[in-house]
Structure formats: C-alpha cells, structure tokens
Enzyme design. Structure first.
Site, PDB file in Angstrom:
ATOM      1  N   ASP A  71       0.858  -1.182   0.000  1.00  0.00           N
ATOM      2  CA  ASP A  71       0.000   0.000   0.000  1.00  0.00           C
ATOM      3  C   ASP A  71       0.895   1.232   0.000  1.00  0.00           C
ATOM      4  O   ASP A  71       1.561   1.523   0.994  1.00  0.00           O
ATOM      5  CB  ASP A  71      -0.903  -0.023   1.236  1.00  0.00           C
ATOM      6  N   GLY A 109       1.127   4.996   0.221  1.00  0.00           N
ATOM      7  CA  GLY A 109       0.390   6.182   0.616  1.00  0.00           C
ATOM      8  C   GLY A 109       1.240   7.426   0.490  1.00  0.00           C
ATOM      9  O   GLY A 109       2.411   7.365   0.095  1.00  0.00           O
ATOM     10  N   ASN A 110       0.674   8.560   0.836  1.00  0.00           N
ATOM     11  CA  ASN A 110       1.397   9.821   0.704  1.00  0.00           C
ATOM     12  C   ASN A 110       2.503   9.977   1.731  1.00  0.00           C
ATOM     13  O   ASN A 110       3.493  10.668   1.476  1.00  0.00           O
ATOM     14  CB  ASN A 110       0.416  10.994   0.826  1.00  0.00           C
ATOM     15  N   ILE A 149       4.685   3.761   3.147  1.00  0.00           N
ATOM     16  CA  ILE A 149       4.428   2.561   2.358  1.00  0.00           C
ATOM     17  C   ILE A 149       4.315   1.419   3.353  1.00  0.00           C
ATOM     18  O   ILE A 149       5.215   1.206   4.173  1.00  0.00           O
ATOM     19  CB  ILE A 149       5.557   2.284   1.355  1.00  0.00           C
ATOM     20  N   ASP A 162      -6.776   2.933  -1.837  1.00  0.00           N
ATOM     21  CA  ASP A 162      -6.760   2.620  -0.407  1.00  0.00           C
ATOM     22  C   ASP A 162      -8.166   2.637   0.172  1.00  0.00           C
ATOM     23  O   ASP A 162      -8.517   1.796   1.011  1.00  0.00           O
ATOM     24  CB  ASP A 162      -5.845   3.588   0.356  1.00  0.00           C
ATOM     25  N   ARG A 163      -8.993   3.560  -0.288  1.00  0.00           N
ATOM     26  CA  ARG A 163     -10.371   3.650   0.204  1.00  0.00           C
ATOM     27  C   ARG A 163     -11.196   2.458  -0.270  1.00  0.00           C
ATOM     28  O   ARG A 163     -12.022   1.916   0.476  1.00  0.00           O
ATOM     29  CB  ARG A 163     -11.007   4.973  -0.235  1.00  0.00           C
ATOM     30  N   THR A 170      -2.491  10.187   6.390  1.00  0.00           N
ATOM     31  CA  THR A 170      -2.111  11.550   6.020  1.00  0.00           C
ATOM     32  C   THR A 170      -3.327  12.462   6.084  1.00  0.00           C
ATOM     33  O   THR A 170      -3.274  13.602   6.554  1.00  0.00           O
ATOM     34  CB  THR A 170      -1.503  11.573   4.607  1.00  0.00           C
ATOM     35  N   THR A 184       0.539  27.607  25.975  1.00  0.00           N
ATOM     36  CA  THR A 184       0.327  27.470  24.530  1.00  0.00           C
ATOM     37  C   THR A 184       0.403  26.033  24.065  1.00  0.00           C
ATOM     38  O   THR A 184      -0.454  25.557  23.308  1.00  0.00           O
ATOM     39  CB  THR A 184       1.360  28.325  23.763  1.00  0.00           C
TER      40      THR A 184
END
Length: 258
Positions: free
Chosen positions: A6, A8-9, A12, A109-110, A132, A184
């Site tokens: 797979d 991905g952005n 992997i 992927d979806r 991502t 913060t």
C-alpha cells in the site's frame, strides 16, 4: 505467499500473506527520491528479517495513491522477487463498485478499506482511516463503496499550525491531562487531540444518521490504536485493514482470471 503493498502519501506499508492470514507487515517512509534498486534492497531485508526467502513470494499486488512511485515500487518487486505485481485499480475490483460521481478518482486505499471491511467485519460499515488525511469510507450493505468524508490528518494539522502561525511551536501528538490548557503547548495539544476525538465522534454519528442504519465502525491507520479507545462508537480496530483489502482484491482477480 502474497506480498501486498500500500503506497500512501506518507508511508508505504507492506504485508506478507499466507492468504487470508497476514504473516508479517512492515512500514517505511514514502520517499520519492529512492530508486527501484534501493526499494529492492529494502524489500529483501524485510523478507529476510521474517525468515523468508525471496522465492517464497510467488505473487504481489500494489495499491498506490502516489502515481510517480507506482512504477518504481513495481520495478523493485521485479528486481527483488522476480515477480510481476498486479496494480489494483479502484474501478476494476470484482464484486465491489464505487457508487460515486467519478469512480476513477476514488483512491485505491479507500476501495481496499471497503473490501476488507465488508469481508472481515460486515456491512454496512464506516471505516475511519487515520492517515495523512483522516478518511471516513462508507460501505453499503452489499459491500459497495458509496462515498465518504476527507478531513486533514493529525500530522498535517500539527504541521499547519507550526507553519502558519509564527508564534506557535511544533508539538507532539499526545493525550492532554485536561481540556483547558494553561499554556500554549497544552492548548495546542488539546485542540489537536480532543479536536480529532470529537470530530470522529460527531462525524460517525452524522454519517450513521444520514444512512438511517446502524453501521459497523472500524478504525485503521497508524493512529487508530491511540484514538479509538476514546470513541465509543468504534467497534473494531484493524490496523492492517488496507493490506487485507489488497490481499482480498488479489484473490478476487485471481478467481476472475480462472
């Protein structure tokens, strides 16, 4: 054995399957500057670390949302394993169709998440994929992909806060001790962590209401274990869901060709 990859952005992920069971999985950074030779060396090292030999892998499938890397990784598989990988396509999956306006634009992927959710957990289903981007993938009762939601991912949001506001520091993703921050960093940690928890809670409720059904909710992706316990509506955590989906797609393609 089957190797499922797979791309991905950000990462992997790779899984070695004695179908339908996954034997080992690995994750590495998605680096577009690496060559096929470099990826081939990494593949060989992963396989050897699992006490496997390259010749134990007889077939492979790739699902990619990073087109420039698809051929590179396919080339690395040929170099390392002497195997010609199948490339999974969103609109060419036996038994599962993308019932959306523009089927080719749906990420593989979806679709793989949809396939695995239906086969492993039952449908209708909502897959919450913490990657991502944070994706909500919706599967119909008969296992087809009917659409979803795309929101910015956790890492993307943290980086945007740091890059977009000069006085905000880069923070780690962690669970704050309380909602209201007294400094913060604490305020930012609350905004990111609890912001995502409530995003997922509310989105799952809204999708379920729109469907008019009681879908199975599955969490996957790298951050799934960290967040899923905060979200009561999540029924299952399946970190390797996408890889399982690719393995099932490969099996269906094999059966179709026979």
């Amino acid at each position: 054995m089957l190797l499922a990859i797979d791309i991905g952005n950000t990462n992997i992920t790779i899984g070695a399957f004695d179908f339908p069971d996954i034997r080992r999985s690995w994750r590495l950074n998605c680096d577009r500057s690496r060559t096929a030779d470099e990826y081939a060396l990494l593949l060989k090292s992963f396989i050897q670390s699992a006490d496997l030999r390259p010749e134990d892998i007889s077939t492979a499938i790739i699902g990619s949302v990073v087109p420039p890397l698809t051929d590179t990784v396919a080339g690395s598989i040929k170099l390392a394993l002497r195997v010609e990988p199948k490339i999974a396509r969103s609109n060419a999956i036996p038994g599962t169709r993308p019932l959306v306006d523009n089927p080719p634009e749906v990420g593989i992927d979806r679709m793989a998440n949809c396939v695995a959710a239906h086969e492993r957990h039952g449908s209708p289903a909502i897959v919450v994929d913490f990657g991502t981007t944070t994706n909500f993938d919706v599967t119909s009762v008969d296992g087809h992909y009917v659409g979803g939601v795309i929101a910015p991912g956790v890492s993307m949001s943290i980086e945007s806060l740091f890059q977009g506001a000069s006085q905000l520091p880069r923070i780690q993703f962690r669970r704050p001790g309380k909602i209201v921050g007294a400094n913060t960093v604490a305020c930012m940690e609350t905004g990111v962590y609890w912001g995502y928890v409530y995003l997922v809670r509310s989105m799952v409720d809204a999708i379920s209401g729109e469907l008019g059904e009681n879908p199975r909710v599955i969490a996957t992706g790298g951050l799934a274990p960290a967040l899923a316990n905060e979200i009561e509506s999540i029924d299952d955590i399946d970190p390797a869901l996408t890889l399982h989906g690719l393995a099932i797609i490969h099996q269906r393609l094999q059966e179709q060709s026979q």
